[in-house]
Design an enzyme around this catalytic site. Structure first.
Site, PDB file in Angstrom:
ATOM      1  N   LYS A 343      34.157  36.243  39.961  1.00  0.00           N
ATOM      2  CA  LYS A 343      33.141  36.253  41.020  1.00  0.00           C
ATOM      3  C   LYS A 343      33.240  35.027  41.916  1.00  0.00           C
ATOM      4  O   LYS A 343      33.833  34.022  41.556  1.00  0.00           O
ATOM      5  CB  LYS A 343      31.746  36.451  40.418  1.00  0.00           C
ATOM      6  CG  LYS A 343      31.544  37.937  40.056  1.00  0.00           C
ATOM      7  CD  LYS A 343      30.183  38.282  39.551  1.00  0.00           C
ATOM      8  CE  LYS A 343      30.145  39.796  39.265  1.00  0.00           C
ATOM      9  NZ  LYS A 343      28.959  40.181  38.502  1.00  0.00           N
ATOM     10  N   ARG A 378      31.822  41.499  30.557  1.00  0.00           N
ATOM     11  CA  ARG A 378      32.442  42.507  31.432  1.00  0.00           C
ATOM     12  C   ARG A 378      33.505  41.801  32.267  1.00  0.00           C
ATOM     13  O   ARG A 378      33.169  40.926  33.062  1.00  0.00           O
ATOM     14  CB  ARG A 378      31.353  43.115  32.323  1.00  0.00           C
ATOM     15  CG  ARG A 378      31.841  44.190  33.268  1.00  0.00           C
ATOM     16  CD  ARG A 378      30.693  44.654  34.163  1.00  0.00           C
ATOM     17  NE  ARG A 378      31.106  45.708  35.073  1.00  0.00           N
ATOM     18  CZ  ARG A 378      31.689  45.490  36.243  1.00  0.00           C
ATOM     19  NH1 ARG A 378      31.927  44.257  36.664  1.00  0.00           N
ATOM     20  NH2 ARG A 378      32.014  46.509  37.004  1.00  0.00           N
TER      21      ARG A 378
HETATM   22  N1  HH2 Z   1      29.181  43.152  38.403  1.00  0.00           N
HETATM   23  C1  HH2 Z   1      29.789  44.014  39.257  1.00  0.00           C
HETATM   24  C2  HH2 Z   1      29.667  45.377  39.079  1.00  0.00           C
HETATM   25  N2  HH2 Z   1      28.964  45.886  38.056  1.00  0.00           N
HETATM   26  N3  HH2 Z   1      27.638  45.558  36.126  1.00  0.00           N
HETATM   27  C3  HH2 Z   1      27.036  44.749  35.259  1.00  0.00           C
HETATM   28  N4  HH2 Z   1      26.318  45.257  34.233  1.00  0.00           N
HETATM   29  N5  HH2 Z   1      27.087  43.377  35.395  1.00  0.00           N
HETATM   30  C4  HH2 Z   1      27.787  42.798  36.420  1.00  0.00           C
HETATM   31  O1  HH2 Z   1      27.782  41.547  36.501  1.00  0.00           O
HETATM   32  C5  HH2 Z   1      28.456  43.648  37.356  1.00  0.00           C
HETATM   33  C6  HH2 Z   1      28.357  45.054  37.181  1.00  0.00           C
HETATM   34  C7  HH2 Z   1      30.600  43.484  40.366  1.00  0.00           C
HETATM   35  O2  HH2 Z   1      31.899  43.220  39.921  1.00  0.00           O
HETATM   36  P1  HH2 Z   1      33.168  44.219  40.114  1.00  0.00           P
HETATM   37  O3  HH2 Z   1      32.998  45.460  39.342  1.00  0.00           O
HETATM   38  O4  HH2 Z   1      34.366  43.473  39.807  1.00  0.00           O
HETATM   39  O5  HH2 Z   1      33.165  44.545  41.618  1.00  0.00           O
HETATM   40  P2  HH2 Z   1      32.938  45.901  42.325  1.00  0.00           P
HETATM   41  O6  HH2 Z   1      32.582  46.954  41.345  1.00  0.00           O
HETATM   42  O7  HH2 Z   1      31.811  45.584  43.242  1.00  0.00           O
HETATM   43  O8  HH2 Z   1      34.246  46.157  42.998  1.00  0.00           O
END
Ligand code: HH2
Length: 403
Positions: A343, A378
């Protein structure tokens, strides 16, 4: 002779017992003293002034302390946040007495007692035909991220083809993942994500969910805040729901989770980064609401996993603060999931590194998060973070085994 003084960190009665035994205390002495060797501070919000005054008197009489807002003593304020500072022994004595008093004190006592009891490890075993997810002391779970978004900020859309997604899921299994989290709408915590309709999200997500469920032995979680998307994914065999709006965006989401008996991750989120008071107080209050929404819809209490939502509605400083104070979430009595992977606050702390260069920074947050009470992390970089988790677990386990 300097007596070799050291300051010990004793957080539980079991650790106190171990230390007293090492000292060679009489067994009766260990029983008497262990609860006196553990000091806890409990913060409560908006306690009515009369009750707050009695709370202070009661704890003072037991040798503890309760800090109140100025104006509580002469009742010039109606209510006050309070800070109770006491040993476990003092809590026991004071709480027993408070339960017998008027002005709502039994309720206050119950809240304090629940917060202290919730510090116990929230062991969970989720079982499905052929797979399971076990949250147990000494083993942090790794949730591998599988993004099927063309605009995903860190995978850059490399895995949006069905075969590539499956290969990625297999790699994550081999690298030590315990659960795969599949998302098809980039939530992009720092803004700029393209919102997609439920239809578009399903078109991207469902074929991948179906294929991964069929071919991977791992439980599959779906990262969506839309009830219709979650329902379809669960119908196709997904095992868990990961809602980045903590069941508070789509009013049907909690009922869907209840209907399928699915464990659900409820994450803190908000529009904008402004907080009236302390960010951690807001995160805890939001997650308590999520837990209440889940309970009202019939989701079993042991199916809820909480997540402070690193990067969502938070400045980089908020993220560091939440990470530092993650253990405050223990008071909710649920397992804690932490999502820091790659992040932006990590890139910023390291002088502006891009997502691909944030692995070492992520490792620091994972180790710190586990030490502060995370049960699931995660992550994108499963191989590296599984090792970080195993190493941190080993350090933590040594403390558990030896008090
Ligand atoms: N962070 C993201 C997405 N989903 N779910 C949970 N439970 N906790 C988190 O911190 C979280 C999440 C954002 O990260 P990422 O999946 O890498 O990005 P994106 O899905 O926006 O591409």
């Amino acid at each position: 002779m300097n007596f070799n003084p050291r300051l010990l960190n004793i957080g539980s009665e079991a650790a106190a017992r171990a230390e007293l035994e090492r000292l060679g205390c009489d067994p009766a002495g260990v029983n008497i003293m262990s609860a006196k060797a553990v000091f806890k501070i409990v913060r409560l919000e908006r306690v009515p002034a009369k009750a707050a005054n009695l709370l202070k008197q009661t704890f003072l009489a037991k040798g503890g302390e309760v800090a109140l807002a100025r104006g509580t003593a002469d009742l010039s304020v109606v209510e006050s946040d309070v800070l109770i500072c006491a040993t476990l022994k003092q809590y026991r004595l004071a709480l027993a007495q408070l339960k017998l008093q008027p002005w709502g004190l039994p309720k206050v006592a119950a809240a304090v007692e629940a917060a202290l009891a919730a510090e116990a490890f929230p062991a969970r075993r989720y079982e499905w035909p052929g797979r399971e997810l076990v949250i147990e002391p000494g083993r942090t779970l790794v949730m591998g991220i599988l993004n099927v978004t063309p605009d995903s900020f860190s995978d850059g859309g490399r895995y949006n083809l069905l075969d590539a997604a499956l290969r990625h899921a297999e790699e994550m299994l081999a690298a030590g993942a315990d659960v795969i989290d599949i998302g098809a709408e980039s939530t992009r915590p720092y803004g700029g994500a393209v919102q997609v309709s439920a239809e578009e999200e399903m078109a991207r997500l469902l074929p991948v969910v179906e294929r991964v469920v069929a071919e991977s032995p791992l439980p599959v979680s779906v990262d969506t805040y839309k009830a219709s998307v979650a329902a379809e994914a669960l119908r196709l065999g997904a095992h868990m729901v990961n809602d980045v709006w903590g069941l508070q965006r789509d009013p049907d989401m909690a009922a869907v989770c209840a209907r399928f008996g699915a464990p659900v991750v409820v994450m803190h989120n908000q529009e904008g980064t402004a907080y009236e008071g302390d960010v951690m107080a807001a995160v805890c209050a939001f997650l308590r609401r999520s837990v209440a929404v889940a309970a009202e819809a019939g989701v079993a209490a042991d199916k809820i996993i909480v997540d402070p939502g690193i990067g969502f509605g938070k400045t980089p400083v908020h993220n560091l603060k939440v990470l530092n104070r993650l253990d405050e979430l223990k008071a909710l009595g649920c397992p804690v999931l932490l999502g820091t992977s790659r992040k932006r606050f990590i890139g910023e702390a390291l002088g502006g590194l891009p997502p691909g260069d944030r692995v070492a920074g992520t490792a620091a947050t994972v180790a710190c998060g586990i030490m502060r009470g995370a049960h699931i992390v995660r992550v994108h970089d499963v191989k590296e973070m599984a090792r970080v988790a195993r190493m941190t677990d080993a350090i933590m386990k040594e403390a558990m085994d030896n008090g």
